[in-house]
Write an enzyme that holds these catalytic residues in place. Structure first.
Site, mmCIF file in Angstrom:
data_model
loop_
_atom_site.group_PDB
_atom_site.id
_atom_site.type_symbol
_atom_site.label_atom_id
_atom_site.label_comp_id
_atom_site.label_asym_id
_atom_site.label_seq_id
_atom_site.Cartn_x
_atom_site.Cartn_y
_atom_site.Cartn_z
ATOM 1 N N ASP A 20 0.785 -1.225 0.072
ATOM 2 C CA ASP A 20 0.000 -0.053 -0.144
ATOM 3 C C ASP A 20 0.750 1.263 -0.042
ATOM 4 O O ASP A 20 0.538 2.353 -0.474
ATOM 5 C CB ASP A 20 -1.190 -0.127 1.287
ATOM 6 C CG ASP A 20 -2.226 0.682 1.092
ATOM 7 O OD1 ASP A 20 -2.366 1.381 -0.147
ATOM 8 O OD2 ASP A 20 -3.159 0.581 1.820
ATOM 9 N N HIS A 213 -6.873 3.967 6.940
ATOM 10 C CA HIS A 213 -6.028 5.169 6.403
ATOM 11 C C HIS A 213 -6.096 6.224 7.377
ATOM 12 O O HIS A 213 -7.080 6.508 7.829
ATOM 13 C CB HIS A 213 -6.343 5.640 5.020
ATOM 14 C CG HIS A 213 -5.677 4.584 3.871
ATOM 15 N ND1 HIS A 213 -4.676 4.942 3.088
ATOM 16 C CD2 HIS A 213 -5.819 3.146 3.938
ATOM 17 C CE1 HIS A 213 -4.571 3.876 2.430
ATOM 18 N NE2 HIS A 213 -5.128 2.895 2.614
ATOM 19 N N CYS A 244 -3.533 8.415 -0.346
ATOM 20 C CA CYS A 244 -5.009 8.076 -1.406
ATOM 21 C C CYS A 244 -4.653 8.449 -2.697
ATOM 22 O O CYS A 244 -4.274 9.545 -2.885
ATOM 23 C CB CYS A 244 -6.150 8.866 -0.822
ATOM 24 S SG CYS A 244 -7.425 8.543 -1.697
ATOM 25 N N ASN A 253 -1.580 5.188 5.308
ATOM 26 C CA ASN A 253 -2.161 4.073 6.187
ATOM 27 C C ASN A 253 -1.643 4.775 7.541
ATOM 28 O O ASN A 253 -0.933 5.733 8.222
ATOM 29 C CB ASN A 253 -1.429 2.893 6.067
ATOM 30 C CG ASN A 253 -1.904 2.410 4.572
ATOM 31 O OD1 ASN A 253 -1.489 2.899 3.741
ATOM 32 N ND2 ASN A 253 -2.661 1.064 4.970
#
Ligand code: ZN
Length: 308
Positions: A20, A213, A244, A253
């Site tokens: 991520d 997040h 994002c 995150n």
């Protein structure tokens, strides 16, 4: 006076910085450096690591080496190495690369599903059923789950009933765990409790995992809200790396070291060495020549502040 709160005594943290976090970094981290990073995370006490995603390398070039990275992992006993898969091709690749666990995820938002996975939600749901069948046939354990559970930047609020409907469907299909992702950081402690309480009920004994997040700064508050319901498994990234993709400059995150630090102060065990994670974050900050949004990696580097 000692305040007794009904929090879980232990929490499992799944480190997802390699997936991520890295996926939004333009500078490629060489495969050998990713392997070193995985070993360093294991050395710091991390026992669940999401190392890559099996997605179209044209869409996410940072993940182009997923097959090579996973096939060459020196898998340590007691550590779960996983990858994110969004379609049947992804789960086939993950199995072929020797992974034993994958996280299969679809979006609760139709618009996000079209943009992120290139499929309308109805198609993604159908494909999810096939993913589970393939995963089971290959002997993998599979986390199911949903992105954008607590809101979508395109569609706004997501109907909780629609979320519960997909959760039920995935549970019936035989997922081993369910991950609720606040992909956009729009959750708040109230919505976390409302949605998690119902999902825990639906899940029976199946573990419920939260992927949070910190886009709007509510990440750790949301953890606390979930802890009070007994949720004891959270996804994080070192330094809070990531963001994002639809909001320029958005923080990522919740940071692994920030969560480990807060939990340790609350007497909740994670088995993770906060100082080692902080050192990893600082190293990666200098590699990417940027400041991550997390807090503790900076504080732990200053000897004028007594933190330990
Ligand atoms: Zn995420």
């Amino acid at each position: 006076m000692k305040v007794m709160m009904p929090y879980p005594p232990k929490v499992v943290i799944e480190e997802q910085g390699l997936r991520d976090g890295l996926q939004s970094e333009k500078t490629p981290l060489p495969t050998a450096k990713k392997s070193e990073l995985i070993d360093a995370l294991v050395d710091a006490g991390v026992r669940r690591i999401q190392v890559a995603s099996f997605v179209n390398p044209k869409r996410i070039p940072q993940m182009a080496d997923a097959d090579e990275l996973c096939a060459n992992l020196k898998q340590q006993p007691g550590v779960i190495y996983s990858a994110l898969v969004l379609n049947t091709r992804g789960i086939e690749r993950a199995a072929a690369a020797g992974l034993k666990h994958v996280s299969a995820s679809i979006s609760a938002s139709d618009t996000h599903s079209r943009k992120n996975a290139n499929a309308p939600l109805a198609d993604a749901r159908r494909q999810f059923a096939d993913m589970i069948k393939i995963g089971k046939a290959r002997g993998l354990t599979v986390s199911g789950g949903l992105q954008c559970v607590f809101g979508c930047r395109f569609e706004g609020a997501i109907d909780p009933e629609a979320v519960f409907d997909i959760v039920k469907e995935q549970l019936d299909q035989g997922i081993d765990e369910i991950v609720l992702a606040d992909t956009t950081g729009m959750a708040n402690p109230h919505s976390i409790q409302q949605i998690c309480a119902r999902v825990i009920e639906l899940a029976g004994g199946t573990p419920v995992i939260l992927h949070l997040h910190d886009t709007e700064g509510k990440g750790l508050a949301n953890v606390l809200a979930a802890l009070s319901l007994g949720v004891d498994h959270f996804d994080t990234t070192f330094g809070g790396i990531g963001g994002c993709p639809f909001i320029k400059g958005a923080s990522g995150n919740i940071a692994t070291e920030d969560l480990v630090w807060m939990l340790s102060q609350m007497g909740i065990e994670t088995g993770i060495d906060v100082g080692k994670i902080a050192a990893i974050s600082r190293k990666l900050e200098s590699f990417f020549k940027k400041q991550f949004a997390g807090k503790m990696h900076r504080l732990l580097a200053r000897d004028d502040i007594q933190v330990l």
